[in-house]
Design a protein around this motif. Structure first.
Motif, PDB file in Angstrom:
ATOM      1  N   ILE A  21     -26.214 -16.009  16.111  1.00  0.00           N
ATOM      2  CA  ILE A  21     -26.526 -15.947  14.954  1.00  0.00           C
ATOM      3  C   ILE A  21     -27.754 -14.461  14.334  1.00  0.00           C
ATOM      4  O   ILE A  21     -27.896 -13.980  13.490  1.00  0.00           O
ATOM      5  CB  ILE A  21     -26.442 -16.498  14.199  1.00  0.00           C
ATOM      6  CG1 ILE A  21     -27.951 -17.405  14.319  1.00  0.00           C
ATOM      7  CG2 ILE A  21     -25.509 -17.617  14.310  1.00  0.00           C
ATOM      8  CD1 ILE A  21     -28.315 -18.361  12.884  1.00  0.00           C
ATOM      9  N   VAL A  22     -28.156 -14.304  15.275  1.00  0.00           N
ATOM     10  CA  VAL A  22     -29.799 -13.366  15.192  1.00  0.00           C
ATOM     11  C   VAL A  22     -29.360 -11.913  14.354  1.00  0.00           C
ATOM     12  O   VAL A  22     -30.131 -11.584  13.861  1.00  0.00           O
ATOM     13  CB  VAL A  22     -30.569 -13.398  15.838  1.00  0.00           C
ATOM     14  CG1 VAL A  22     -30.060 -12.646  17.619  1.00  0.00           C
ATOM     15  CG2 VAL A  22     -32.133 -12.705  15.685  1.00  0.00           C
ATOM     16  N   ALA A  27     -19.760 -14.037  16.444  1.00  0.00           N
ATOM     17  CA  ALA A  27     -18.693 -13.361  17.037  1.00  0.00           C
ATOM     18  C   ALA A  27     -18.179 -14.699  18.162  1.00  0.00           C
ATOM     19  O   ALA A  27     -18.562 -15.552  18.828  1.00  0.00           O
ATOM     20  CB  ALA A  27     -19.143 -12.271  18.090  1.00  0.00           C
ATOM     21  N   VAL A  28     -16.928 -14.594  17.913  1.00  0.00           N
ATOM     22  CA  VAL A  28     -15.665 -15.530  19.013  1.00  0.00           C
ATOM     23  C   VAL A  28     -16.129 -14.743  20.137  1.00  0.00           C
ATOM     24  O   VAL A  28     -16.282 -15.743  21.073  1.00  0.00           O
ATOM     25  CB  VAL A  28     -13.984 -15.250  18.524  1.00  0.00           C
ATOM     26  CG1 VAL A  28     -13.420 -15.831  19.378  1.00  0.00           C
ATOM     27  CG2 VAL A  28     -14.508 -15.987  17.473  1.00  0.00           C
ATOM     28  N   SER A  29     -16.066 -13.611  20.932  1.00  0.00           N
ATOM     29  CA  SER A  29     -16.759 -13.595  21.785  1.00  0.00           C
ATOM     30  C   SER A  29     -18.248 -14.125  22.572  1.00  0.00           C
ATOM     31  O   SER A  29     -17.974 -14.252  23.889  1.00  0.00           O
ATOM     32  CB  SER A  29     -16.618 -12.004  22.303  1.00  0.00           C
ATOM     33  OG  SER A  29     -17.916 -11.370  21.525  1.00  0.00           O
ATOM     34  N   GLU A  30     -19.091 -14.085  21.554  1.00  0.00           N
ATOM     35  CA  GLU A  30     -19.935 -14.675  21.968  1.00  0.00           C
ATOM     36  C   GLU A  30     -19.647 -15.805  22.102  1.00  0.00           C
ATOM     37  O   GLU A  30     -21.083 -17.480  23.729  1.00  0.00           O
ATOM     38  CB  GLU A  30     -21.323 -14.908  21.332  1.00  0.00           C
ATOM     39  CG  GLU A  30     -21.702 -13.200  20.685  1.00  0.00           C
ATOM     40  CD  GLU A  30     -22.132 -12.840  19.314  1.00  0.00           C
ATOM     41  OE1 GLU A  30     -23.308 -12.111  19.726  1.00  0.00           O
ATOM     42  OE2 GLU A  30     -22.672 -13.242  18.322  1.00  0.00           O
ATOM     43  N   MET A  34     -20.450 -17.832  25.589  1.00  0.00           N
ATOM     44  CA  MET A  34     -21.632 -19.196  26.330  1.00  0.00           C
ATOM     45  C   MET A  34     -20.718 -19.950  27.111  1.00  0.00           C
ATOM     46  O   MET A  34     -20.801 -21.225  27.859  1.00  0.00           O
ATOM     47  CB  MET A  34     -21.678 -19.758  24.974  1.00  0.00           C
ATOM     48  CG  MET A  34     -22.279 -21.278  25.135  1.00  0.00           C
ATOM     49  SD  MET A  34     -23.148 -21.581  23.672  1.00  0.00           S
ATOM     50  CE  MET A  34     -21.160 -22.608  22.969  1.00  0.00           C
ATOM     51  N   ASP A  35     -19.531 -20.174  26.631  1.00  0.00           N
ATOM     52  CA  ASP A  35     -18.394 -21.182  27.093  1.00  0.00           C
ATOM     53  C   ASP A  35     -18.316 -20.883  28.684  1.00  0.00           C
ATOM     54  O   ASP A  35     -18.433 -21.904  29.597  1.00  0.00           O
ATOM     55  CB  ASP A  35     -17.249 -21.778  26.819  1.00  0.00           C
ATOM     56  CG  ASP A  35     -16.233 -22.375  27.541  1.00  0.00           C
ATOM     57  OD1 ASP A  35     -16.273 -23.519  27.106  1.00  0.00           O
ATOM     58  OD2 ASP A  35     -15.143 -22.356  27.426  1.00  0.00           O
ATOM     59  N   TRP A  98     -28.378 -13.901  27.568  1.00  0.00           N
ATOM     60  CA  TRP A  98     -27.582 -11.996  27.656  1.00  0.00           C
ATOM     61  C   TRP A  98     -26.234 -11.966  28.180  1.00  0.00           C
ATOM     62  O   TRP A  98     -26.137 -11.149  27.543  1.00  0.00           O
ATOM     63  CB  TRP A  98     -28.563 -11.893  29.079  1.00  0.00           C
ATOM     64  CG  TRP A  98     -30.334 -11.057  28.654  1.00  0.00           C
ATOM     65  CD1 TRP A  98     -31.292 -11.938  29.182  1.00  0.00           C
ATOM     66  CD2 TRP A  98     -30.527  -9.985  28.404  1.00  0.00           C
ATOM     67  NE1 TRP A  98     -32.259 -10.777  29.026  1.00  0.00           N
ATOM     68  CE2 TRP A  98     -31.454  -9.469  28.636  1.00  0.00           C
ATOM     69  CE3 TRP A  98     -29.518  -8.239  27.931  1.00  0.00           C
ATOM     70  CZ2 TRP A  98     -32.601  -7.947  28.292  1.00  0.00           C
ATOM     71  CZ3 TRP A  98     -29.943  -7.701  27.621  1.00  0.00           C
ATOM     72  CH2 TRP A  98     -31.379  -7.559  27.751  1.00  0.00           C
ATOM     73  N   HIS A  99     -25.958 -13.544  28.037  1.00  0.00           N
ATOM     74  CA  HIS A  99     -25.107 -13.041  27.962  1.00  0.00           C
ATOM     75  C   HIS A  99     -24.131 -13.317  26.762  1.00  0.00           C
ATOM     76  O   HIS A  99     -23.427 -12.082  26.624  1.00  0.00           O
ATOM     77  CB  HIS A  99     -24.117 -14.585  29.101  1.00  0.00           C
ATOM     78  CG  HIS A  99     -22.442 -14.258  29.543  1.00  0.00           C
ATOM     79  ND1 HIS A  99     -22.104 -13.635  30.502  1.00  0.00           N
ATOM     80  CD2 HIS A  99     -21.083 -14.969  29.836  1.00  0.00           C
ATOM     81  CE1 HIS A  99     -21.001 -13.697  30.882  1.00  0.00           C
ATOM     82  NE2 HIS A  99     -20.249 -15.011  29.978  1.00  0.00           N
ATOM     83  N   ILE A 100     -24.576 -14.072  26.645  1.00  0.00           N
ATOM     84  CA  ILE A 100     -24.218 -14.117  24.992  1.00  0.00           C
ATOM     85  C   ILE A 100     -24.082 -13.003  24.050  1.00  0.00           C
ATOM     86  O   ILE A 100     -23.612 -12.203  23.970  1.00  0.00           O
ATOM     87  CB  ILE A 100     -24.669 -15.256  24.467  1.00  0.00           C
ATOM     88  CG1 ILE A 100     -24.038 -16.644  24.851  1.00  0.00           C
ATOM     89  CG2 ILE A 100     -24.194 -15.237  23.136  1.00  0.00           C
ATOM     90  CD1 ILE A 100     -25.636 -17.685  24.862  1.00  0.00           C
TER      91      ILE A 100
END
Length: 136
Positions: A21-22, A27-30, A34-35, A98-100
């Motif tokens: 959220i920063v 975003a749904v992609s984030e 994470m998943d 980083w991935h998120i």
């Protein structure tokens, strides 16, 4: 902003939520990133627990700042990042962050600041490679 036990699932979950959220939007992609990283399994936090962490973070940010100016200062970021002390957890969280942040193909300035701050704070105290070599 509330405090959590060092290296706890809540402390780690809050950092992941903050990464999402920063930049001012979730975003749904984030969430998908994470998943796919399986970081929640590593930190022993399930999806409902993460959703709770995300809500608590938003509540804390909205209650501590004027509604039209949510900004994270360096001292607040440092306090949140300091709740993660274990080198392996730091490394795994940083990889997931980083991935998120990269999931929506755009690295916002606020994401870059958070990632840089985490990299500097965590590697300055315990160099990731050095800590592993010393413990072997």
């Amino acid at each position: 902003m509330r405090s959590y036990h060092p290296d706890s699932p809540d402390a780690a979950g809050r950092i992941l939520a903050l990464t999402m959220i920063v930049d001012g939007k979730l975003a749904v992609s984030e969430i998908a990133a994470m998943d796919s990283s399986k970081i929640l399994d590593h930190i022993d936090l399930d999806l409902p627990g993460f959703q709770r962490m995300l809500q608590e973070l938003c509540d804390d940010l909205l209650s501590s700042r004027p509604a039209d100016a949510i900004q994270l200062d360096d001292a607040l970021l440092d306090r949140v990042l300091a709740e993660i002390a274990h080198p392996d957890l730091r490394r795994r969280l940083l990889q997931a962050m980083w991935h998120i942040a990269d999931a929506d193909d755009w690295l916002a300035d606020a994401e870059a600041v958070l990632l840089t701050r985490a990299s500097n704070a965590w590697s300055a105290e315990r160099n990731f490679a050095g800590a592993t070599a010393r413990s072997a």
